[in-house]
Write a protein that holds these residues in place. Structure first.
Motif, PDB file in Angstrom:
ATOM      1  N   GLY A 203       0.845  -1.216   0.082  1.00  0.00           N
ATOM      2  CA  GLY A 203      -0.104  -0.062   0.065  1.00  0.00           C
ATOM      3  C   GLY A 203       0.865   1.384   0.061  1.00  0.00           C
TER       4      GLY A 203
ATOM      5  N   GLN B 238      -2.861  10.406  -4.091  1.00  0.00           N
ATOM      6  CA  GLN B 238      -2.973   9.042  -4.706  1.00  0.00           C
ATOM      7  C   GLN B 238      -2.627   7.999  -3.529  1.00  0.00           C
ATOM      8  OE1 GLN B 238      -0.331   8.811  -7.867  1.00  0.00           O
ATOM      9  NE2 GLN B 238      -1.818  10.026  -9.157  1.00  0.00           N
TER      10      GLN B 238
ATOM     11  N   ASP C 280      -3.373   3.672  -2.166  1.00  0.00           N
ATOM     12  CA  ASP C 280      -4.169   2.184  -2.355  1.00  0.00           C
ATOM     13  C   ASP C 280      -3.696   1.428  -1.214  1.00  0.00           C
ATOM     14  OD1 ASP C 280      -5.883   0.517  -3.522  1.00  0.00           O
ATOM     15  OD2 ASP C 280      -4.653   0.155  -5.541  1.00  0.00           O
TER      16      ASP C 280
ATOM     17  N   ALA D 192      -7.679  -3.675  -2.325  1.00  0.00           N
ATOM     18  CA  ALA D 192      -7.154  -2.385  -3.064  1.00  0.00           C
ATOM     19  C   ALA D 192      -8.391  -1.977  -3.865  1.00  0.00           C
ATOM     20  CB  ALA D 192      -6.089  -2.672  -4.067  1.00  0.00           C
ATOM     21  N   GLY D 193      -8.165  -0.891  -4.692  1.00  0.00           N
ATOM     22  CA  GLY D 193      -9.297  -0.246  -5.357  1.00  0.00           C
ATOM     23  C   GLY D 193      -9.342  -0.722  -6.862  1.00  0.00           C
TER      24      GLY D 193
ATOM     25  N   TRP E  52      -8.977   0.536  -9.659  1.00  0.00           N
ATOM     26  CA  TRP E  52      -7.944   0.877 -10.537  1.00  0.00           C
ATOM     27  C   TRP E  52      -6.660  -0.266 -10.452  1.00  0.00           C
ATOM     28  CZ3 TRP E  52      -9.884   3.641  -6.544  1.00  0.00           C
ATOM     29  CH2 TRP E  52      -9.068   3.727  -5.426  1.00  0.00           C
ATOM     30  N   SER E  53      -6.872  -1.191  -9.488  1.00  0.00           N
ATOM     31  CA  SER E  53      -5.410  -1.962  -9.350  1.00  0.00           C
ATOM     32  C   SER E  53      -6.126  -3.581  -9.777  1.00  0.00           C
ATOM     33  CB  SER E  53      -5.116  -2.244  -7.864  1.00  0.00           C
ATOM     34  OG  SER E  53      -4.534  -0.808  -7.570  1.00  0.00           O
TER      35      SER E  53
ATOM     36  N   ASP F 279     -10.118   1.961  -1.216  1.00  0.00           N
ATOM     37  CA  ASP F 279      -9.017   1.468  -1.569  1.00  0.00           C
ATOM     38  C   ASP F 279      -8.765   0.120  -1.031  1.00  0.00           C
ATOM     39  OD1 ASP F 279      -8.848   2.861   0.946  1.00  0.00           O
ATOM     40  OD2 ASP F 279      -6.888   3.401   0.502  1.00  0.00           O
TER      41      ASP F 279
ATOM     42  N   HIS G 207      -0.697   1.179   4.200  1.00  0.00           N
ATOM     43  CA  HIS G 207      -0.062   2.065   3.176  1.00  0.00           C
ATOM     44  C   HIS G 207       1.271   2.110   3.416  1.00  0.00           C
ATOM     45  CE1 HIS G 207      -4.238   3.397   1.934  1.00  0.00           C
ATOM     46  NE2 HIS G 207      -4.438   3.271   3.125  1.00  0.00           N
TER      47      HIS G 207
END
Length: 294
Positions: A102, A113, A115, A132-133, A135-136, A165, A278
């Motif tokens: 993360g 930004q 994740d 995750a989000g 987008w991943s 996320d 993270h």
């Protein structure tokens, strides 16, 4: 005056943040001058040995080393942390693999930004902690394939809390039991479990895999405790810990800092390794343990 430099090898530690002093019975008065114990109990208010030298300039320090180096007795243990360079922790019956480390990056103009970490636990069960989000999505599927795992192979998905996320790819795992915060879904229906009273959840067939409530970042955070690795118990903790050394940030991201501080302290007492939400994983080294390298 006696040189203090050898007496203060033990410094106030990062965790838990409320721990500022230790106590120890003394067979003789701490100082020959009129200086009460309460004057020196908060070590964090004296940042350097030189400051302490001035404070004790006229004092008999013959018993001070006993005070500084004594164990913590009934107080909470002291901890230090150490970075863990590997994303893979072997073990039996469980191994732990961090598929996505993360992160959180400031990109300016009140934007960032981020994740969440994604962790695979292999053993009797195949468990994914956080997704995750969205987008991943492709990254996670590729990472699972690199471990010989298909989405259909995942038996359990555990999301430490409900932020985007961390829960963005729940739909990828059609055969999994799903636990998001305190909501447990199994075989087409929700299953009641009393997380709010502190009751842990033992994964059936998981050989010790246990989910414990660790609220504070949100009102219903959870952590997966993974025993039986070569490094001991691993706590996959989500955003209870943002990262190692996160004292500068976690409170401002917390819905209830007081509750979260208790959750953090509890995990530090249970875990040998923590996977934060993270940042990279880190070791937890307790008072009395020898130095451990990654």
């Amino acid at each position: 005056m006696r040189d203090l430099s050898s007496l203060f090898a033990v410094r106030p530690l990062l965790y838990p943040p409320s721990l500022q002093y230790v106590t120890s019975p003394l067979s003789s008065p701490l100082c020959s001058c009129d200086l009460s114990f309460s004057t020196v109990r908060d070590l964090s208010s004296f940042p350097t040995v030189r400051d302490l030298s001035s404070l004790f300039a006229e004092c008999d320090l013959s018993s001070l080393s006993e005070f500084v180096t004594s164990p913590l007795s009934s107080l909470s243990p002291q901890y230090v942390t150490s970075p863990l360079s590997s994303h893979h922790i072997a073990g039996s019956p469980h191994s732990v693999h961090i598929l996505l480390e993360g992160y959180c990056r400031d990109v300016g103009v009140d934007r960032f930004q981020a994740d969440g970490s994604v962790t695979l636990v292999r053993g009797p069960l195949t468990v994914l902690v956080d997704t995750a989000g969205p987008w991943s999505r492709d990254f996670i599927l590729d990472a699972l394939r690199s471990h010989g795992v298909s989405p259909e192979d995942v038996t359990h998905v555990i999301c430490t809390h409900g932020h985007s996320d961390h829960v963005g790819n729940l739909n990828l795992f059609p055969n999994a039991e799903i636990l998001v915060s305190y909501d447990l879904w199994r075989d087409g229906s929700y299953v009641s479990h009393n997380f709010r009273s502190g009751e842990p959840y033992l994964l059936p067939g998981g050989e010790g895999l246990k989910v414990v409530p660790t609220p504070g970042h949100t009102g219903s955070d959870i952590t997966l405790l993974v025993p039986g690795t070569t490094l001991g118990t691993v706590a996959v903790a989500g955003d209870v810990f943002e990262r190692e050394g996160d004292e500068d940030t976690w409170r401002e991201l917390s819905e209830n800092p007081e509750v979260q501080e208790k959750s953090r302290r509890n995990l530090l007492g249970l875990a040998d390794v923590i996977v934060p939400g993270h940042g990279p994983p880190f070791r937890v080294i307790r008072a009395g343990q020898e130095h451990v390298t990654s």
